[in-house]
Design an enzyme around this catalytic site. Structure first.
Site, PDB file in Angstrom:
ATOM      1  NE  ARG A 266      37.922  29.769   7.882  1.00 19.08           N
ATOM      2  CZ  ARG A 266      38.717  28.406   8.023  1.00 19.08           C
ATOM      3  NH1 ARG A 266      39.172  27.618   9.049  1.00 19.08           N
ATOM      4  NH2 ARG A 266      38.804  28.256   6.914  1.00 19.08           N
ATOM      5  CG  HIS A 270      35.185  25.439   7.094  1.00 23.27           C
ATOM      6  ND1 HIS A 270      35.159  26.645   7.116  1.00 23.27           N
ATOM      7  CD2 HIS A 270      33.807  24.353   6.494  1.00 23.27           C
ATOM      8  CE1 HIS A 270      33.473  26.729   6.142  1.00 23.27           C
ATOM      9  NE2 HIS A 270      33.178  25.361   6.229  1.00 23.27           N
ATOM     10  CE1 TYR A 279      42.456  26.214   5.276  1.00 27.41           C
ATOM     11  CE2 TYR A 279      42.067  23.701   5.318  1.00 27.41           C
ATOM     12  CZ  TYR A 279      41.374  24.953   5.736  1.00 27.41           C
ATOM     13  OH  TYR A 279      41.467  25.713   6.765  1.00 27.41           O
TER      14      TYR A 279
END
Length: 379
Positions: A266, A270, A279
């Site tokens: 991705r 998100h 992260y």
């Protein structure tokens, strides 16, 4: 204790090296790395390229609209086009699709209008399209719940001798949910014509796959349920299409379910409320950008003389038209009717709901009358 033990053939684990038919440079792959699958014909690949380009432009446009405040939220699938488009292109119009919240470009490829897809993300409707007309369920926000629906519908169709296939997408995080386990197990036990696609994009929001499972691949999980599992290069649309098409054909012929893991990434956050820098490293994003699924297929098609400059320009124009349409429908103010609150709540109207609707209708009429009187007095 029963001594009537049924013996099954040993099922081999999926390879840890993903199946691919085109490498990162756009060269055809043969031999063991291809996993026994053949490269689709050039006409099919050109159409897959067109669909990915249109999907990418739509996705970029919707992300921009979200940043402008036109939508409440939008989960981008930028970088996952090969998974999304390769798999959805392998089923037929009569088959049923059960998507997640990230699968808008698959719905677009299925022929659903941009405004209808985005209605839920703007907050206009829980679902903006006719599910039966498009054979596509609502985009599921709860993880893995749609997988059970896909299995249930497939089982019912098989009992009716209706030769359809159901397909559902899941993220890697969804495989940690109990609903996924139940769906995989029931599909295998009942031998339903269901294809499960796990889009392994590396993170369940911020939780890496390494914190979710000790399995070498998510496709390994198929062995425990007694169904075939395939670990596929999810940025290779040729491989995704070929493997999924074989699984669909197998399901339709009575061979039961298949689990496919597409290894992808991705690129975007998100959702617009996520901060991926907390992260993951930017160098990882850049690494995956160099594995872009559209560029990979484009290199192959150009090398084969199957994609001219004029053809690329025509596809780009078509993609821009879709983006322009999305801008138009999302920029226009939605015409909302408060009475729609009562639509599609129950299959059969209930007296209490009809009473509530009547009260609201009277209040709205009264408010409109007072507004008209106020406007008249002001003049």
């Amino acid at each position: 204790m029963s001594l009537n033990v049924e013996h099954h053939s040993v099922r081999a684990l999926p390879s840890e090296k993903p199946i691919r038919l085109l490498d990162n440079a756009g060269h055809a792959v043969h031999g063991a790395a291809a996993g026994g699958f053949d490269l689709p014909d050039v006409e099919t690949l050109v159409e897959l390229y067109r669909r990915m380009v249109v999907a990418r432009r739509f996705d970029v446009q919707v992300t921009a609209l979200t940043k402008q405040g036109r939508l409440a939220t939008y989960p981008s699938a930028y970088g996952q086009e090969a998974c999304e488009i390769g798999a959805i292109s392998a089923i037929e119009a009569r088959d049923w699709f059960f998507p997640t919240y990230r699968d808008s470009i698959a719905l677009l490829t299925r022929g659903i209008e941009p405004g209808d897809i985005l209605a839920s993300f703007r907050g206009d409707w829980h679902n903006g399209y006719d599910q039966h007309a498009h054979r596509s369920a609502s985009q599921a926000t709860p993880l893995a719940t749609q997988a059970l629906h896909a299995v249930g519908l497939a089982h019912a169709a098989r009992l009716r001798q209706d030769p359809i296939v159901t397909m559902t997408y899941l993220g890697d995080g969804a495989t940690s949910e109990g609903d996924a386990h139940e769906a995989f197990n029931f599909a295998a036990v009942w031998q339903t014509p269901t294809v499960f696609l796990i889009q392994n994009n590396g993170f369940a929001i911020s939780t890496p796959v390494s914190r979710q499972t000790r399995a070498a691949t998510l496709a390994d999980k198929a062995v425990g349920y007694g169904m075939p599992g395939y670990h596929v290069d999810g940025n290779d649309v040729a491989a995704m299409y070929a493997v999924t098409r074989a699984a669909v054909d197998r399901a339709r012929s009575g061979g039961g379910p298949t689990l496919i893991e597409g290894l992808t990434y991705r690129i975007e956050a998100h959702t617009n409320s996520d901060d991926p820098t907390r992260y993951r490293h930017s160098r990882d994003v850049e690494h995956w950008k160099r594995r872009d699924p559209i560029e990979r297929l484009e290199k192959y098609l150009v090398s084969e003389g199957a994609l001219s400059e004029s053809a690329r320009a025509e596809i780009a124009d078509a993609a821009e038209a879709v983006a322009a349409h999305a801008r138009e429908v999302m920029t226009a103010e939605a015409e909302l009717d408060p009475l729609e609150l009562f639509d599609h709540v129950y299959g059969r109207e209930r007296a209490s709901l009809l009473e509530q609707r009547a009260r609201l209708e009277a209040e709205l009429a009264d408010a409109a009358m007072h507004a008209a009187d106020h406007a008249g007095a002001a003049r």
